[in-house]
Design an enzyme around this catalytic site. Structure first.
Site, PDB file in Angstrom:
ATOM      1  N   SER A   8      -4.269  -0.385  -5.000  1.00 55.86           N
ATOM      2  CA  SER A   8      -4.066   0.999  -4.572  1.00 55.86           C
ATOM      3  C   SER A   8      -2.641   1.421  -4.896  1.00 55.86           C
ATOM      4  CB  SER A   8      -4.290   1.129  -3.061  1.00 55.86           C
ATOM      5  OG  SER A   8      -3.732   2.328  -2.561  1.00 55.86           O
ATOM      6  N   THR A  36      -8.900   2.203  -4.582  1.00 57.08           N
ATOM      7  CA  THR A  36      -8.973   3.632  -4.291  1.00 57.08           C
ATOM      8  C   THR A  36      -7.624   4.301  -4.538  1.00 57.08           C
ATOM      9  OG1 THR A  36      -8.355   3.376  -1.963  1.00 57.08           O
ATOM     10  CG2 THR A  36     -10.713   3.197  -2.496  1.00 57.08           C
ATOM     11  N   GLY A  37      -7.530   5.580  -4.159  1.00 53.81           N
ATOM     12  CA  GLY A  37      -6.305   6.334  -4.351  1.00 53.81           C
ATOM     13  C   GLY A  37      -5.391   6.369  -3.149  1.00 53.81           C
ATOM     14  N   ASP A  38      -5.746   5.654  -2.081  1.00 52.74           N
ATOM     15  CA  ASP A  38      -4.898   5.627  -0.885  1.00 52.74           C
ATOM     16  C   ASP A  38      -5.073   4.267  -0.218  1.00 52.74           C
ATOM     17  OD1 ASP A  38      -3.314   6.453   1.406  1.00 52.74           O
ATOM     18  OD2 ASP A  38      -3.829   8.515   0.899  1.00 52.74           O
ATOM     19  N   ASP A  39      -4.622   4.124   1.035  1.00 53.82           N
ATOM     20  CA  ASP A  39      -4.667   2.830   1.705  1.00 53.82           C
ATOM     21  C   ASP A  39      -6.067   2.219   1.626  1.00 53.82           C
ATOM     22  OD1 ASP A  39      -2.032   3.336   2.414  1.00 53.82           O
ATOM     23  OD2 ASP A  39      -2.535   3.962   4.454  1.00 53.82           O
TER      24      ASP A  39
END
Length: 329
Positions: free
Chosen positions: A167, A133-136
């Site tokens: 990520s 994903t784009g975050d944690d």
């Protein structure tokens, strides 16, 4: 996408004041919940939301893909969650939650698309998942500043195992919203690649709460910028009413059996001068890079380090820290 009230432990929408948009799949006060499928896809079609966020045209906080509140005995399995507008899977004020054999996908440039965020929840098991994903990828939370402290519900007794993913932010994270407290966490058999941080445990002045009795074990990292970061200066505040004297307690963290290659920086452990992090144990942590790995950086921390490469900070040499470290292995 109807508007709903902000979570009481956050006091407002996470991104903007006021309410927040309801998640695509939303439940409150449920028991015996099963969400499963033959690896079918739940597609949040988040790109329109990401564009509004980037342009600054959002009036309220974006919706999650799945949020369950005040619910118990929950199983989520064998489903693909894709392109959430905001966080993907968010169990909050829940107990007895199992998330298993789930895939979570979003582009690396999609904003705030956390994978799985257990929040003020207890008895949670997350296992056998692939997340990119784009975050944690996984972030344990428990409320935001004065609202989280007033609500007072910790995240506790959480097991995370056999997670693989990538990520630009963290593979495994705690925080930074930890004002209700986080304790009794075991994360093991983790495999992260092409990521910003392998392990990121984060809080801030004004958070209050605690992070304690957390063990992270058997971690493999490849092409990760920072192997480990434990920090007391991360994250903003909901408003100007937060208590600047509300200092978090970070105590009893064990990081062991971590192997990393193509690591740029070993990492940093930086507590708060007036609330030093204590009993931080690093054991069998070996972070290697193509060139010389930048050394550890430490401030306001005590603990111990056993068999750590590159050489650990001198702060991790206390007698009490060594005793805790030996007993926790």
């Amino acid at each position: 996408w109807p508007l709903i009230e902000p979570l009481p432990s956050y006091g407002r929408g996470r991104e903007l004041p006021g309410g927040r948009y309801m998640s695509l799949i939303h439940g409150n006060g449920l028991q015996d919940v099963v969400i499963t499928g033959d690896n079918g896809t739940i597609d949040g079609q988040g790109s329109a939301w990401w564009d509004m966020w980037k342009k600054g045209t959002l009036p309220f906080t974006r919706p999650h893909l799945l949020e369950l509140m005040n619910s118990s005995d929950v199983v989520v399995s064998n489903v693909v969650f894709q392109d959430s507008p905001f966080w993907n899977i968010h169990p909050v004020y829940c107990s007895n939650v199992v998330i298993r054999n789930v895939t979570v996908l979003a582009p690396h440039d999609s904003p705030n698309t956390d994978g799985i965020d257990p929040d003020s929840s207890s008895n949670v098991c997350i296992e056998d998942c692939y997340i990119s994903t784009g975050d944690d990828l996984i972030a344990i939370k428990s409320g935001w500043d004065e609202y989280g402290m007033a609500y007072g519900r910790p995240s506790s007794h959480i097991t995370i195992r056999r997670i693989t993913g990538s990520s630009p932010f963290a593979g495994f994270a705690v925080g930074s919203e930890t004002s209700g407290g986080v304790e009794h966490v075991l994360a093991e058999h983790l495999n992260f690649f092409s990521s910003g941080f392998g392990i990121h445990i984060k809080t801030n002045t004004g958070r209050g709460g605690f992070i304690r009795n957390v063990t992270v074990s058997d971690v493999t990292l490849d092409s990760v910028r920072y192997g480990l970061r434990i920090a007391g200066d991360v994250g903003g505040h909901p408003d100007d009413r937060y208590d600047r004297n509300a200092l978090p307690v970070v105590d009893g963290l064990t990081i062991k059996n971590v192997q990393g290659q193509n690591i740029r920086e070993a990492g940093s452990i930086k507590g708060i001068a007036t609330s030093a992090f204590s009993r931080i144990c690093l054991s069998n942590v070996k972070l290697n890079g193509g060139a010389a790995v930048r050394p550890w950086k430490c401030e306001a921390v005590s603990g111990a380090a056993l068999d750590v490469q590159p050489s650990p900070c001198t702060e991790l040499t206390s007698t009490s820290g060594m005793s805790f470290c030996t007993n926790s292995l």
